[in-house]
Design an enzyme around this catalytic site. Structure first.
Site, PDB file in Angstrom:
ATOM      1  CG  ASP A   3     -25.141  14.144 -90.208  1.00 19.24           C
ATOM      2  OD1 ASP A   3     -26.214  13.508 -90.220  1.00 19.24           O
ATOM      3  OD2 ASP A   3     -25.090  15.382 -90.245  1.00 19.24           O
ATOM      4  CG  ASP A  30     -28.790  11.552 -89.553  1.00 20.16           C
ATOM      5  OD1 ASP A  30     -28.203  11.587 -88.465  1.00 20.16           O
ATOM      6  OD2 ASP A  30     -28.853  12.527 -90.336  1.00 20.16           O
ATOM      7  CG  ASP A  75     -27.751  15.821 -88.076  1.00 18.83           C
ATOM      8  OD1 ASP A  75     -28.172  14.758 -88.585  1.00 18.83           O
ATOM      9  OD2 ASP A  75     -27.524  16.858 -88.738  1.00 18.83           O
TER      10      ASP A  75
HETATM   11  C1  VG1 Z   1     -34.148  18.034 -94.871  1.00 20.09           C
HETATM   12  C2  VG1 Z   1     -35.145  18.188 -93.749  1.00 20.09           C
HETATM   13  C3  VG1 Z   1     -34.729  19.319 -92.830  1.00 20.09           C
HETATM   14  C4  VG1 Z   1     -33.307  19.059 -92.325  1.00 20.09           C
HETATM   15  C5  VG1 Z   1     -32.377  18.859 -93.495  1.00 20.09           C
HETATM   16  C6  VG1 Z   1     -30.987  18.473 -93.056  1.00 20.09           C
HETATM   17  O1  VG1 Z   1     -34.127  19.203 -95.652  1.00 20.09           O
HETATM   18  O2  VG1 Z   1     -36.442  18.422 -94.260  1.00 20.09           O
HETATM   19  O3  VG1 Z   1     -35.652  19.413 -91.771  1.00 20.09           O
HETATM   20  O4  VG1 Z   1     -32.857  20.147 -91.555  1.00 20.09           O
HETATM   21  O5  VG1 Z   1     -32.849  17.810 -94.328  1.00 20.09           O
HETATM   22  O6  VG1 Z   1     -31.000  17.321 -92.269  1.00 20.09           O
HETATM   23  P1  VG1 Z   1     -34.896  19.317 -97.069  1.00 20.09           P
HETATM   24  O7  VG1 Z   1     -34.526  20.659 -97.610  1.00 20.09           O
HETATM   25  O8  VG1 Z   1     -34.470  18.157 -97.885  1.00 20.09           O
HETATM   26  O9  VG1 Z   1     -36.356  19.207 -96.727  1.00 20.09           O
HETATM   27  V1  VG1 Z   1     -29.659  16.328 -92.240  1.00 20.09           V
HETATM   28  O10 VG1 Z   1     -29.847  15.301 -90.965  1.00 20.09           O
HETATM   29  O11 VG1 Z   1     -29.790  15.670 -93.809  1.00 20.09           O
HETATM   30  O12 VG1 Z   1     -28.357  17.369 -92.156  1.00 20.09           O
HETATM   31 CO    CO Z   2     -28.112  14.424 -90.493  1.00 24.25          CO
END
Ligand code: VG1
Ligand code: CO
Length: 543
Positions: A279, A277, A281
């Site tokens: 960044d 993605d 991760d």
């Molecule tokens: C989403 C995902 C979660 C992940 C977060 C950050 O959060 O569901 O599993 O840890 O994104 O991922 P939410 O609250 O939208 O469901 V990243 O790669 O955007 O830092």
């Molecule tokens: Co990410």
């Protein structure tokens, strides 16, 4: 160079979500917006005086400008040093590693991760602590409190620092060290995986397609997969980070990485496909004619971990976020490992990793990682798969078939309803919460409900409690429906509906998860009234 103390006022809504503060880019570009939040980071964490930080981001629009502001603010508040990725680029896992490697006090990652970037899309700022992981809730809470009490911020009046070449610069009384974003991370990967084995796999003609989605992983994947492991040139596609991710949505799933899916399901498909993605991760894993759901991938990595040199001695334990499928639990049970269930978001894994309770962690949203850093790590997951493929020399589809035959198959899907009216989404959740107590014993769409609750997490390491982490409905036969509102969106509300069902009889396993889950999907609709309450007839994104 003068330090300016600029009067300001609290700006409403600067509450970090699942992963930092994310807003539309024009919001972040408003006067004082970024500055207020950065000052609140210092104020909420005991000040920047004498501290060393790591700074980098995923290269999205406004990141280069934001980096200069953050540097001038760090210098004005007396920071000792900031280690910055060249051109302000660092993938999230590389930033996490750098914080740990250099013993920094913390770091700032400029990214909205899988959200699109550009002048009208999303920007974000995340603060990581000294263990390299996202600030845990008690810290983000302090930062949020600080945003509400701001009266001024401090910033140095100075020219832009040159971030285009590695080396040391001085800004006011602060040192800036610009580093190659890839080198230390590549060293770390070399220390975990059997690069010789993977090199031999490629030498035998194994083909990979890695889609960097015009995001930050491009340079990392080029250097490691093509440069070091011998994947043919051109194996890494969309490898140059661009401020708007080539106009795309840097979220590695079958919807947004459709090109990769087409390639992997088309004629003359490569042996292995992967994407990451914005960044870097997250990861997506796909074999020839075989998409691997993130929850299954996590379970496969746990089951095969001892094939990787760094994990050859076995895992200390494993962890998954609550909505993630329970495929991991089956592997843990068979290996006799502890399996922890945490709320959504990587910040909850940090304590388990630090305390040596878990080695491997993962989320259904395409995040997997281990104790090598304190973030999820996209390229690490890809290298893990390559290492196990190099050992097993089987197609991905064969590995999955073996896995399901041994552990059973957890059919799994997430249905997202995006940019829903926030009030309607809130009412939906409130109404369902109100009737959770009456659900056990009842049936929905012919499925008997066995239990229902709202998930709360008691951290086994620091004793902190996090409430309101998603509504869970357990059905007969190991099925599960989970509903929660996203904490990373920047427009209205995003409702996530997670659906799961287990099949242990190989004779009854089918290919299409949506078909296998039809009963659970119908039950979710009957219980929560999603269509009526959101006014939508179907999810926007199904993964
Ligand atoms: C989403 C995902 C979660 C992940 C977060 C950050 O959060 O569901 O599993 O840890 O994104 O991922 P939410 O609250 O939208 O469901 V990243 O790669 O955007 O830092
Ligand atoms: Co990410």
């Amino acid at each position: 160079m003068t330090v300016h103390t600029v009067p300001t006022q609290p700006i409403a809504g600067q509450k970090p979500g699942t992963s930092g503060l994310r807003k539309k880019t024009p919001v972040f570009m408003q006067p004082h917006y970024l500055e207020n939040f950065v000052q609140a980071i210092w104020n909420g964490t005991g000040g920047a005086e004498g501290k060393t930080y790591v700074l980098g981001g995923d290269g999205r629009y406004f990141g280069d400008r934001a980096a200069q502001v953050i540097l001038r603010m760090a210098a004005a508040s007396g920071a000792k040093k900031v280690i910055v990725g060249q051109n302000a680029l660092l993938s999230t896992p590389a930033a996490s590693h750098l914080i740990r490697l250099r013993g920094a006090d913390g770091g700032i990652i400029m990214s909205a991760s899988h959200n699109p970037g550009g002048p009208t899309e999303d920007f974000g700022v995340k603060y990581n602590v000294a263990n390299g992981g996202p600030a845990p809730e008690p810290v983000t809470e302090k930062i949020f409190e600080a945003t509400k009490a701001l009266t001024e911020y401090r910033i140095l009046d100075a020219q832009d620092a040159d971030l285009s070449t590695p080396g040391t610069r001085i800004l006011g009384g602060m040192e800036i060290e610009v580093v190659d974003p890839v080198a230390d991370y590549a060293d770390l990967m070399r220390s975990i995986f059997d690069f010789d084995k993977i090199r031999a796999l490629f030498a035998d003609g194994f083909r990979i397609r890695f889609d960097a989605m015009h995001a930050v992983t491009g340079p990392y994947a080029k250097a490691i997969l093509e440069g070091e492991l011998g994947a043919p040139a051109g194996s890494v596609v969309n490898a140059v980070p661009s401020p708007d991710f080539g106009g795309g949505h840097p979220d590695p799933n079958p919807i947004w990485a459709k090109d990769l899916m087409d390639a992997m399901f088309g004629a003359d498909a490569p042996d292995f496909g992967a994407a990451s993605d914005g960044d870097g991760d997250r990861n997506m894993i796909v074999g020839r004619d075989c998409y691997v759901t993130p929850s299954d991938s996590l379970a496969v990595l746990a089951a095969n971990a001892t094939l990787v040199p760094a994990y050859a001695g076995g895992l200390k334990g494993v962890a998954r976020s609550m909505p993630t499928s329970r495929a991991l639990d089956r592997v843990a049970e068979s290996l006799g490992l502890a399996c922890y269930e945490t709320p959504t978001g990587w910040k909850f894994f940090g304590n388990l990793l630090d305390a040596g309770k878990a080695t491997l962690c993962g989320e259904e949203s395409a995040g997997t990682g281990s104790d090598h850093v304190r973030e999820k790590d996209g390229l690490w997951a890809v290298l893990f798969w390559l290492n196990l493929l190099a050992e097993r020399r089987q197609p991905v589809a064969g590995i999955m078939a073996d896995h399901w035959a041994k552990y059973g198959r957890n059919y799994y899907s997430r249905h997202d309803y995006e940019a829903v009216d926030a009030a309607a989404a809130g009412e939906l959740v409130a109404a369902l919460r109100g009737k959770l107590g009456s659900l056990p014993g009842r049936s929905a769409a012919g499925l008997r409900i066995e239990a229902a609750d709202e998930f709360a997490y008691d951290d086994p390491v620091d004793g902190s409690r996090s409430e309101g982490q998603g509504l869970r409905i357990m059905t007969e036969g190991g099925g599960r429906i989970v509903l929660r509102l996203s904490g990373t969106g920047t427009e209205g509300a995003t409702l996530r509906v997670y659906l799961e069902r287990v099949e242990t009889d190989p004779a009854r396993m089918q290919d299409d998860p949506q078909e296998a889950l039809a009963g659970v999907i119908a039950a979710a609709e009957e219980i929560a009234g999603i269509r009526a309450r959101t006014g939508r007839t179907a999810p926007d994104v199904i993964t």
